[in-house]
Write an enzyme that holds these catalytic residues in place. Structure first.
Site, short mmCIF file in Angstrom:
data_model
loop_
_atom_site.label_atom_id
_atom_site.label_comp_id
_atom_site.label_asym_id
_atom_site.label_seq_id
_atom_site.Cartn_x
_atom_site.Cartn_y
_atom_site.Cartn_z
N ASP A 1 3.43 -10.35 -16.91
CA ASP A 1 3.90 -9.77 -15.65
C ASP A 1 4.21 -8.28 -15.82
O ASP A 1 4.98 -7.89 -16.69
CB ASP A 1 5.16 -10.52 -15.22
N THR B 1 3.93 -9.86 -7.43
CA THR B 1 3.79 -10.92 -8.43
C THR B 1 3.00 -12.12 -7.92
O THR B 1 2.09 -12.61 -8.59
CB THR B 1 5.18 -11.37 -8.91
#
Length: 557
Positions: A50, A89
């Site tokens: 991430d 995300t």
């Protein structure tokens, strides 16, 4: 606690000799070069880090000596793209193992609005089931679900093709595990203060339960600050933040039980990797007749990027630790003798805090003005036009904006014109684009580095879920009006610092090469499908197969 320590604890809890080999090993055979005739790997490991931007990969690449160094010796696409405009995300993870842009996955943002939803809270979290009574989109108050994902994942397709295939998805965040794991995963879980958790009402396997217990014990322990390596001293510069204190010189220390700081540390990634190691061994992934899929979502880089920015001592510690943790994980996989394939990418890039950007050669970096607060803009426009409030709904100062359903067609037309004009007049706004403009535009088939602003927004536009208009901020405008310890930087823009991510592929015997031209994360699914011999209807994906064989042969068979 590192992967090594957590894995040792899990091994003891699970009563196994070690978290390494579950296959008897003889002398290592010579490495055979991977060719078009090489059988498919027994295990595919998909890793999403991430907020691991192409910028971070390039910045630290020469410092890697462990797992990331191994991957960098394979097939490297340093200019991968999360090609769409809403670089958050959930949309990013939705592209990685579906082969589709958010326009087709339906995951247009972390949060979007459905003004016809039955519940009072009309904002929807990307990975929730809003029909569950008593829930809302707020953190900790939603019911995690895969329902909003409109397309199948690689794991779903693998299990449909061969039910013997096993799919396991483990991540730091629920949306990472869910968007990559899909609907048919055998096990799907993410980190929680209690260790590991899954969907409501879905029990964890005994191995996952014991892994969660070991992780919870690690969270409960305090951790002193890490020693700063010499490579990181150049980043050790304090940057003041608006609400007091500084960032940039941290050592990632935390008190026992502080889950947020646990997540913003290499420990979180180590926990995911340790759980994955235990689950691989317990389920004997990669040891059967069918190819298995192990999905890992590593979230610590994102928590650190948001909390303290991307250029301080904290991120340097994280990058070097991520390299080590992945190296340990691969070493344990090597010990099994399994023929495994690794792909690594990111859900989006990231931008450093403007205060440090201004010190580091970019004086124009700034924070968003409070005059772009949607509530204030909506109130002023409604009062001018004599229309009911709220005039529109938004999740922040940029992105999708949804006109009220209470407006008549004439009122909607007047409101849209007024709001678009107000936003376009603001000096921090790059563009305002209406849904009508995007709906008639085809998704671009050109290389992602040539896309126009409209191309980027179109790849995020879904007629069922997108707003009536979309606001785009100028580059280097951070959409956080005030910094404070714990939240100083973010991502989500149409600009390349948020779109560009590395794409790395490695397999023992696969000849490495580097291709600097632009590719896209939607290319990962067709690339992996070809490698494992999975039939794929290319009319149902936005990506293309990337040839991973250097020379005249092709892996896109």
């Amino acid at each position: 606690m590192t992967l090594k320590h957590l894995t040792t604890a899990l091994a003891a809890a699970l009563c196994v000799a070690g978290a390494g080999a579950s296959l008897a090993q003889d002398a290592a055979p010579p490495v055979q070069k991977v060719t078009a005739a090489t059988p498919p790997p027994r295990l595919v490991v998909m890793i999403a880090v991430d907020q691991f931007s192409a910028d971070l990969f390039a910045q630290y690449r020469s410092h890697f000596t462990g797992g990331l160094a191994r991957l960098a010796s394979g097939v490297v696409f340093p200019s991968g793209y999360q090609a769409h405009g809403a670089t958050e995300t959930c949309p990013g993870h939705s592209t990685i193992l579906t082969g589709n842009h958010p326009a087709h996955t339906g995951i247009i943002a972390n949060n979007f609005f459905d003004l016809s939803a039955a519940r009072e809270d009309k904002r929807l979290y990307c990975a929730e089931d809003e029909t569950v009574p008593g829930t809302s989109s707020r953190s900790g108050q939603y019911a995690p679900s895969v329902d909003h994902l409109m397309v199948p994942t690689l794991g779903d397709l693998m299990k449909a093709h061969d039910p013997r295939a096993q799919v396991v998805s483990v991540a730091g965040k629920d949306r990472a595990a869910i968007m990559m794991g899909g609907r048919q995963a055998d096990e799907l879980m993410w980190l929680a203060p209690t260790g590991l958790t899954s969907y409501r009402g879905r029990a964890l396997s005994p191995t996952a339960t014991q892994a969660g217990t070991a992780i919870a014990a690690a969270i409960a322990q305090s951790r002193p600050g890490l020693t700063l390596p010499a490579d990181c001293t150049v980043h050790d510069i304090a940057i003041p933040v608006d609400k007091g204190g500084t960032v940039g010189t941290g050592r990632l220390a935390r008190d026992g039980g502080d889950f947020r700081r646990f997540m913003a540390s290499p420990e979180a990634d180590g926990a995911v990797l340790a759980a994955a190691t235990a689950l691989r061994q317990a389920r004997r992934l990669g040891e059967g007749e069918a190819t298995d899929l192990l999905i890992l979502g590593l979230s610590a880089t994102d928590y650190i990027g948001h909390g303290v920015g991307t250029e301080g001592s904290e991120m340097c510690l994280q990058m070097l630790a991520l390299d080590r943790e992945l190296g340990d994980f691969f070493t344990r996989l090597d010990a099994t003798g399994i023929d495994y394939m690794v792909a690594l990418t990111a859900d989006h890039g990231g931008h450093d805090m403007p205060e440090r950007n201004r010190q580091n050669g970019w004086p124009a970096a700034e924070r968003v003005a409070r005059t772009l607060d949607p509530a204030a803009i909506g109130k002023a426009a409604a009062e001018k036009l004599g229309l009911p409030q709220p005039l529109f709904h938004a999740d922040g100062p940029f992105g999708d904006m949804y006109l009220s359903k209470a407006l008549t067609p004439a009122q909607r037309k007047a409101a849209l014109a007024e709001l678009v004009a107000r936003y376009r007049a603001h000096p921090q706004v790059e563009a305002v684009v209406t849904a009508e403009e995007l709906a008639s535009r085809p998704i671009s088939k050109r290389a992602a580095d040539t896309w126009s602003l409209l191309d980027k927004l179109r790849a995020s536009y879904n007629a069922q879920r997108s707003g009536d208009f979309i606001v785009v901020l100028k580059d280097r405008v951070t959409p956080i009006p005030e910094s404070g310890v714990g939240y100083v930087a973010t991502h989500g823009s149409v600009w390349d610092y948020d779109r560009r991510v590395p794409m790395l592929f490695w397999r023992k015997g696969l000849a490495g090469f580097e291709q600097p031209n632009a590719v896209m994360t939607v290319d990962i699914l067709p690339t992996l499908a070809a490698l494992i011999g999975l039939p794929l209807d290319m009319s149902k994906v936005d990506g293309r197969c990337l040839d991973l064989l250097s020379g005249p042969e092709s892996s896109c068979r």
